[in-house]
Scaffold this motif. Structure first.
Motif, PDB file in Angstrom:
ATOM      1  N   GLU A 265       5.522   0.816  -8.171  1.00 47.66           N
ATOM      2  CA  GLU A 265       3.931   0.425  -8.322  1.00 47.66           C
ATOM      3  C   GLU A 265       3.312   1.760  -7.755  1.00 47.66           C
ATOM      4  O   GLU A 265       3.652   2.261  -6.508  1.00 47.66           O
ATOM      5  CB  GLU A 265       3.907  -0.630  -7.546  1.00 47.66           C
ATOM      6  N   LEU A 266       2.343   2.668  -8.585  1.00 47.69           N
ATOM      7  CA  LEU A 266       1.573   3.451  -8.042  1.00 47.69           C
ATOM      8  C   LEU A 266       0.327   3.025  -7.528  1.00 47.69           C
ATOM      9  O   LEU A 266      -0.369   2.175  -8.125  1.00 47.69           O
ATOM     10  CB  LEU A 266       1.239   4.480  -9.118  1.00 47.69           C
ATOM     11  N   VAL A 267      -0.052   3.076  -6.289  1.00 44.73           N
ATOM     12  CA  VAL A 267      -1.185   2.507  -5.568  1.00 44.73           C
ATOM     13  C   VAL A 267      -2.263   3.751  -4.882  1.00 44.73           C
ATOM     14  O   VAL A 267      -1.612   4.650  -4.433  1.00 44.73           O
ATOM     15  CB  VAL A 267      -0.652   1.759  -4.135  1.00 44.73           C
ATOM     16  N   ASN A 268      -3.178   3.555  -5.436  1.00 40.94           N
ATOM     17  CA  ASN A 268      -4.283   4.152  -4.774  1.00 40.94           C
ATOM     18  C   ASN A 268      -4.769   3.806  -3.534  1.00 40.94           C
ATOM     19  O   ASN A 268      -5.398   2.441  -3.243  1.00 40.94           O
ATOM     20  CB  ASN A 268      -5.658   4.018  -5.953  1.00 40.94           C
ATOM     21  N   HIS A 272      -7.166   0.688  -3.146  1.00 45.12           N
ATOM     22  CA  HIS A 272      -5.812  -0.435  -3.448  1.00 45.12           C
ATOM     23  C   HIS A 272      -5.712  -0.758  -4.727  1.00 45.12           C
ATOM     24  O   HIS A 272      -4.871  -1.715  -5.037  1.00 45.12           O
ATOM     25  CB  HIS A 272      -6.079  -1.697  -2.592  1.00 45.12           C
ATOM     26  N   GLU A 273      -6.415   0.005  -5.800  1.00 48.49           N
ATOM     27  CA  GLU A 273      -6.008  -0.149  -7.396  1.00 48.49           C
ATOM     28  C   GLU A 273      -4.587   0.156  -7.480  1.00 48.49           C
ATOM     29  O   GLU A 273      -4.346   1.276  -6.718  1.00 48.49           O
ATOM     30  CB  GLU A 273      -7.139   0.348  -7.910  1.00 48.49           C
ATOM     31  N   SER A 274      -3.896  -0.471  -8.251  1.00 45.08           N
ATOM     32  CA  SER A 274      -2.535  -0.068  -8.611  1.00 45.08           C
ATOM     33  C   SER A 274      -2.107   0.106 -10.053  1.00 45.08           C
ATOM     34  O   SER A 274      -3.111  -0.466 -10.922  1.00 45.08           O
ATOM     35  CB  SER A 274      -1.454  -1.005  -7.938  1.00 45.08           C
ATOM     36  N   CYS A 276       1.177  -0.538 -12.413  1.00 45.30           N
ATOM     37  CA  CYS A 276       2.872  -0.886 -12.417  1.00 45.30           C
ATOM     38  C   CYS A 276       3.909   0.043 -13.251  1.00 45.30           C
ATOM     39  O   CYS A 276       3.430   0.258 -14.415  1.00 45.30           O
ATOM     40  CB  CYS A 276       2.756  -2.297 -12.557  1.00 45.30           C
ATOM     41  N   CYS A 281       5.496  -5.875 -10.460  1.00 40.27           N
ATOM     42  CA  CYS A 281       5.016  -5.388  -9.119  1.00 40.27           C
ATOM     43  C   CYS A 281       4.193  -6.333  -8.597  1.00 40.27           C
ATOM     44  O   CYS A 281       3.864  -6.044  -7.359  1.00 40.27           O
ATOM     45  CB  CYS A 281       4.111  -4.042  -9.623  1.00 40.27           C
ATOM     46  N   TYR A 296      -2.590   8.602  -3.017  1.00 47.39           N
ATOM     47  CA  TYR A 296      -1.730   8.129  -3.776  1.00 47.39           C
ATOM     48  C   TYR A 296      -0.436   7.976  -3.299  1.00 47.39           C
ATOM     49  O   TYR A 296       0.140   8.819  -2.594  1.00 47.39           O
ATOM     50  CB  TYR A 296      -1.641   8.755  -5.263  1.00 47.39           C
ATOM     51  N   HIS A 299       4.657   2.587  -4.049  1.00 47.70           N
ATOM     52  CA  HIS A 299       5.628   1.269  -3.525  1.00 47.70           C
ATOM     53  C   HIS A 299       6.592   0.917  -4.255  1.00 47.70           C
ATOM     54  O   HIS A 299       6.379   0.722  -5.513  1.00 47.70           O
ATOM     55  CB  HIS A 299       4.520   0.255  -3.226  1.00 47.70           C
TER      56      HIS A 299
END
Length: 490
Positions: A265-268, A272-274, A276, A281, A296, A299
């Motif tokens: 999962e790529l998370v800002n 906290h926007e993400s 998958c 995720c 960025y 996770h």
């Protein structure tokens, strides 16, 4: 001779076997899981390195375009404004007709013809050609330039411009919502912390080209024309990371063999926007982190459930676990039997010793018969010929008892010095009498020689059926045996 093993022993064997199987199965699964985790970390590290390379390339290209833009603008080498042709209403472009795009050059779309836009097109085309010449096959498609006031857009890949229009572009409408204010040129140029430098990336948005969720890496093209270089810029150099492109990069990082249990999962980190990229995720309670930048991070974790269900090596371990349990249980039971033999077997005669009675009394003894046997005048044998001769005599008598009983059913016990008991399962008194007579006859007929002298051997016996308590039957058989003994001695 097989020992009578009670239910407690069986439960102990099953419990210990289950525990051993669980420990070893868990250990093997843990080792495989750790190997998969290490492999996942290596793959994510490769993806992180790839993303860092893309950002560093973007920085280098931005600096190169800035230098080229400054030189050709000062040298009046930008070209002729006649290269601009109308595109849509209030739009002009170079190689910007959506129906006739040439892939050999990039595309410029501007709100009006301008010298600055033409100089940027010429500078970007020069750098674009150099990049393709120096790094053939590694050209990054989704890279484009936006003027600091969004007056013009330039795409390195002409096809990326097809869906663009100033009328529906959120970036063109309010560019300040997407990009951070720039720092001064030298701070940006000499900043070693790439993760801090990459904080200039955009938040997630919907990509106009792919229709997918995306974010963009942003570098600054500085205005190098002033006497003092400051934080003034002429444009932003943007590289789009859409979801399909990120998923493709992830697949390449794993040689197109992404583990089925991997969640990525790529998370800002700022809002906290993400996004998958692999697996499921949602609800990752425990995950590992790889930072792309101060903004960025990736996770990632391995789903234990999918690992157990879909990993081939884990499947083999799970499949073999029942067989391990059976083998361990069988081996443990055999070991317990061997251990019990040492406790319950009389070493001289090979019969059970009286300790076995504690186990026998726990069993169902209905339809059983008891035979008690006692050696006649055994003390005289010991006193006259010695204990070695007495031991031999006991072995001979015990051998006759063992050979005339059923190994898998009946139990022969040495209850005292020269006293024995036979427990006959599923036998009546008539069967017990026949066996006792046969044993007595074989003992009496045996020629026992000690130092050249024949020593007579004989036994007295008594039988009783078990009707309730074993001790009562033993007492009844004992009384019958001593009546026979007194009769013989009398």
């Amino acid at each position: 001779m097989k020992i009578v093993q009670d239910k407690l022993r069986n439960r102990q064997a099953l419990l210990v076997s289950g525990l051993i199987t669980l420990i070893f199965t868990s250990l093997f699964l843990f080792i495989i899981y750790e190997q998969r985790t290490a492999a996942a970390s290596e793959g994510v590290n490769r993806l992180q390195a790839r993303m860092m390379d893309i950002f560093n390339d973007n920085e280098l290209i931005a600096d190169a375009i800035g230098e080229r833009y400054h030189h050709i603008k000062n040298g009046e080498q930008c070209g002729d404004l006649s290269r601009f042709v109308p595109r849509y209403e209030n739009e002009w472009g170079i190689n910007a007709d959506p129906k006739r795009l040439h892939s050999a050059t990039g595309t410029m779309v501007a709100q009006q013809t301008s010298h600055n836009a033409l100089c940027m097109f010429t500078a970007a085309e020069f750098i674009r050609g150099m990049v393709n010449e120096l790094n053939p096959g590694s050209f990054d498609a989704h890279r484009y330039i936006i003027a600091k006031n969004s007056d013009y857009f330039y795409w390195f890949m002409a096809s990326d411009s097809r869906n663009f229009s100033f009328s529906n572009s959120e970036m063109a409408r309010d560019i300040t919502q997407f990009f951070y204010p720039p720092v001064d040129f030298y701070t940006r140029l000499l900043q070693k912390n790439v993760k801090n430098k990459a904080l200039s990336s955009t938040n997630f948005y919907t990509d106009k080209i792919t229709g997918e969720k995306a974010y963009s890496v942003v570098s600054y093209i500085y205005d190098l024309s002033g006497k003092e270089i400051s934080d003034q810029i002429v444009a932003y150099l943007v590289y789009d990371h859409s979801k399909p492109e990120l998923q493709e990069a992830l697949a390449q990082a794993f040689d197109n063999q992404i583990p089925p249990e991997l969640n990525v999962e790529l998370v800002n980190l700022t809002n906290h926007e993400s996004l998958c990229l692999s697996g499921k995720c949602t609800g990752q309670s425990r995950f590992m982190v790889r930072n792309f930048s101060e903004k960025y991070a990736l996770h990632y974790s391995l789903s234990l459930g999918r690992f157990m269900a879909r990993d081939p090596h884990a499947g083999i371990v799970m499949l073999l676990a029942p067989f391990f349990f059976i083998i361990i249980s069988f081996s443990l039971k055999s070991w317990l039997n061997e251990s019990d033999l040492k406790v319950y077997i009389d070493t001289l005669t090979g019969c059970f010793n009286r300790r076995i009675l504690d186990i026998i009394k726990r069993r169902d003894l209905s339809h059983c018969s008891v035979v008690l046997l006692d050696c006649n005048k055994f003390k005289a044998v010991n006193d006259t010929w010695g204990h070695a001769a007495g031991d031999r005599a006991l072995q001979i008598i015990a051998n006759r008892m063992l050979s005339n009983t059923r190994t898998s059913h009946d139990i022969v016990i040495r209850t005292g010095g020269d006293e024995f008991m036979i427990l006959l399962f599923r036998s009546q008194a008539t069967d017990a009498i026949a066996i006792a007579q046969r044993i007595s006859g074989q003992v009496t007929s045996h020629v026992f020689v000690v130092d050249g002298h024949t020593v007579p051997l004989s036994v007295s016996w008594g039988i009783a059926e078990v009707n309730g308590e074993l001790d009562v039957a033993i007492q009844n058989a004992d009384s019958a045996m001593y009546r026979m003994k007194h009769t013989k001695e009398g």
